[in-house]
Design an enzyme around this catalytic site. Structure first.
Site, PDB file in Angstrom:
ATOM      1  CB  ILE A 236      30.185  43.285  38.279  1.00  0.00           C
ATOM      2  CG1 ILE A 236      29.886  41.802  38.513  1.00  0.00           C
ATOM      3  CG2 ILE A 236      31.693  43.518  38.187  1.00  0.00           C
ATOM      4  CD1 ILE A 236      30.294  40.897  37.367  1.00  0.00           C
TER       5      ILE A 236
ATOM      6  CB  THR B 227      36.682  41.959  34.611  1.00  0.00           C
ATOM      7  OG1 THR B 227      35.771  42.976  35.052  1.00  0.00           O
ATOM      8  CG2 THR B 227      38.096  42.326  34.999  1.00  0.00           C
TER       9      THR B 227
ATOM     10  NE  ARG C 131      30.400  36.423  28.685  1.00  0.00           N
ATOM     11  CZ  ARG C 131      30.581  36.023  29.932  1.00  0.00           C
ATOM     12  NH1 ARG C 131      31.617  36.475  30.622  1.00  0.00           N
ATOM     13  NH2 ARG C 131      29.726  35.194  30.506  1.00  0.00           N
TER      14      ARG C 131
ATOM     15  CG  ASP D 181      39.644  37.878  33.751  1.00  0.00           C
ATOM     16  OD1 ASP D 181      40.687  37.248  34.014  1.00  0.00           O
ATOM     17  OD2 ASP D 181      38.506  37.421  33.966  1.00  0.00           O
TER      18      ASP D 181
ATOM     19  CD  GLU E 133      38.046  34.242  26.806  1.00  0.00           C
ATOM     20  OE1 GLU E 133      36.839  34.177  27.046  1.00  0.00           O
ATOM     21  OE2 GLU E 133      38.884  34.646  27.620  1.00  0.00           O
TER      22      GLU E 133
ATOM     23  CG  HIS F  50      37.163  34.201  31.169  1.00  0.00           C
ATOM     24  ND1 HIS F  50      36.466  34.126  30.000  1.00  0.00           N
ATOM     25  CD2 HIS F  50      36.261  34.584  32.104  1.00  0.00           C
ATOM     26  CE1 HIS F  50      35.199  34.446  30.207  1.00  0.00           C
ATOM     27  NE2 HIS F  50      35.051  34.727  31.484  1.00  0.00           N
TER      28      HIS F  50
ATOM     29  CB  ALA G 145      37.551  38.400  36.886  1.00  0.00           C
ATOM     30  CG  PHE G 146      34.999  33.086  37.481  1.00  0.00           C
ATOM     31  CD1 PHE G 146      34.914  31.836  38.060  1.00  0.00           C
ATOM     32  CD2 PHE G 146      35.690  33.223  36.293  1.00  0.00           C
ATOM     33  CE1 PHE G 146      35.501  30.733  37.452  1.00  0.00           C
ATOM     34  CE2 PHE G 146      36.283  32.137  35.679  1.00  0.00           C
ATOM     35  CZ  PHE G 146      36.187  30.888  36.258  1.00  0.00           C
TER      36      PHE G 146
END
Length: 332
Positions: free
Chosen positions: A151, A229, A231, A255, A260, A299, A301-302
């Protein structure tokens, strides 16, 4: 062979049934938890996503399980030691969303650099003035990339298209990659001091937990932007919040949040036995949500069509290979 899947989306169901027709499938839309773990007790394969915590206690109840197939790259939601002690293999999907996450990373960078989120809200309210929404060019700015895996490398490729100067930190520098993409490896302190935008692409472990803490933030420019983006635990959210409130940082695009999992369940506030630490964490998270110089995405981004298809197809292949005695992508 019986396989139990959790957190299954409607579009995944048809693909699983078609591609794993030789398996006895149990498909659940809910995450795996204490309420439904009995549904997986006799499954030889258990497949989950990131919101199904497989603790030592949970794994002890998976009496017939031989493989845990997480439909994600990260596997910190699985107690690896407990799985190993039980002789259960754990596999992941190491490659599926590097381009997707890298593009989301730059979506956050661009939104902050040009004040897109603020401008959008203003125009919705009929305010077309742009004097108070002053952006900055990425061209010529320094991007600091913490972690140059798949990434991080994609982020660097995109940054070069904006003609940014790129500094990078990695415990295991890839000299050939630096020469190919035209960036410079430095120590992390130098990266933080010189970067206009800092983006995190590190794994979360004992060494990287709160990598961006008070001391690290103190090294950064007051005009710097932080992007995460990867953890949530990579950043000390209390210190980040304080720095943003006090304008010791220009902004943040997140993200992922350390808290969270807590803010998804606000009903916990009604319980008498909620630890004070959790309440404080939830409050910090909500402060971040209300800051005008912060963009938070859930969360996701994927989350692109192409990325999710790759994720599901690779999970299916992981399970089939394991069933054939040729396991792949084993992390435990």
């Amino acid at each position: 062979m019986k396989a139990a899947f959790f957190e299954v989306q409607p579009w995944e169901e048809q693909l699983f049934r078609k591609s794993l027709s030789e398996f006895d499938l149990q498909l659940h839309k809910e995450p795996l938890d204490e309420k439904n773990i009995s549904e997986a007790a006799d499954a030889e394969v258990v497949s989950v996503f990131i919101y199904s915590p497989l603790t030592k206690e949970s794994i002890a109840k998976l009496v017939k399980t031989r493989l845990i197939a997480t439909r994600s790259t990260g596997y910190d939601h699985i107690d690896k030691a407990a799985a190993k002690n039980r002789g259960i293999k754990v596999c992941n999907v190491p490659v599926y969303g590097e381009t997707t996450v890298a593009e989301h990373t730059f979506a956050l960078i661009l939104s902050l650099s040009r004040g897109i989120h603020d401008s959008y809200e203003r125009t919705r309210q009929g305010d077309f003035r742009c004097e108070s929404v002053l952006g900055f060019d990425l061209n010529g700015k320094t991007l600091g990339v913490l972690g140059t895996g798949r990434i991080g490398s994609k982020v660097i490729e995109i940054a070069k298209g904006f003609e940014m100067h790129v500094l990078a930190y990695d415990r295991f520098p890839k000299v050939n990659l630096a020469e190919k993409l035209g960036f410079q490896y430095v120590d992390w302190q130098t990266l933080l001091k010189q970067s206009d935008v800092v983006t995190l692409h590190l794994p979360l472990n004992d060494e990287t937990h709160h990598f961006l803490n008070a001391d690290a933030i103190s090294l950064m420019k007051k005009t710097a932007v932080v992007i995460n983006t990867a953890r949530g635990g990579l950043i000390d959210s209390e210190e980040l919040t304080q720095a943003l409130v006090e304008r010791r940082l220009r902004g943040a695009g997140l993200d992922v949040l350390e808290e969270e999992s807590l803010i998804r369940e606000e009903a916990q506030l009604l319980l008498d036995n909620v630890p004070r630490e959790q309440l404080a964490s939830m409050l910090r998270a909500h402060i971040l949500l209300r800051l005008s110089n912060v963009i938070i995405t859930p969360h996701c981004a994927f989350n692109s069509k192409e990325s999710l298809e790759r994720l599901t197809i690779m999970t299916i292949e992981n399970i089939k290979r394991f069933s054939a005695g040729q396991p792949q992508n084993i992390v435990v």
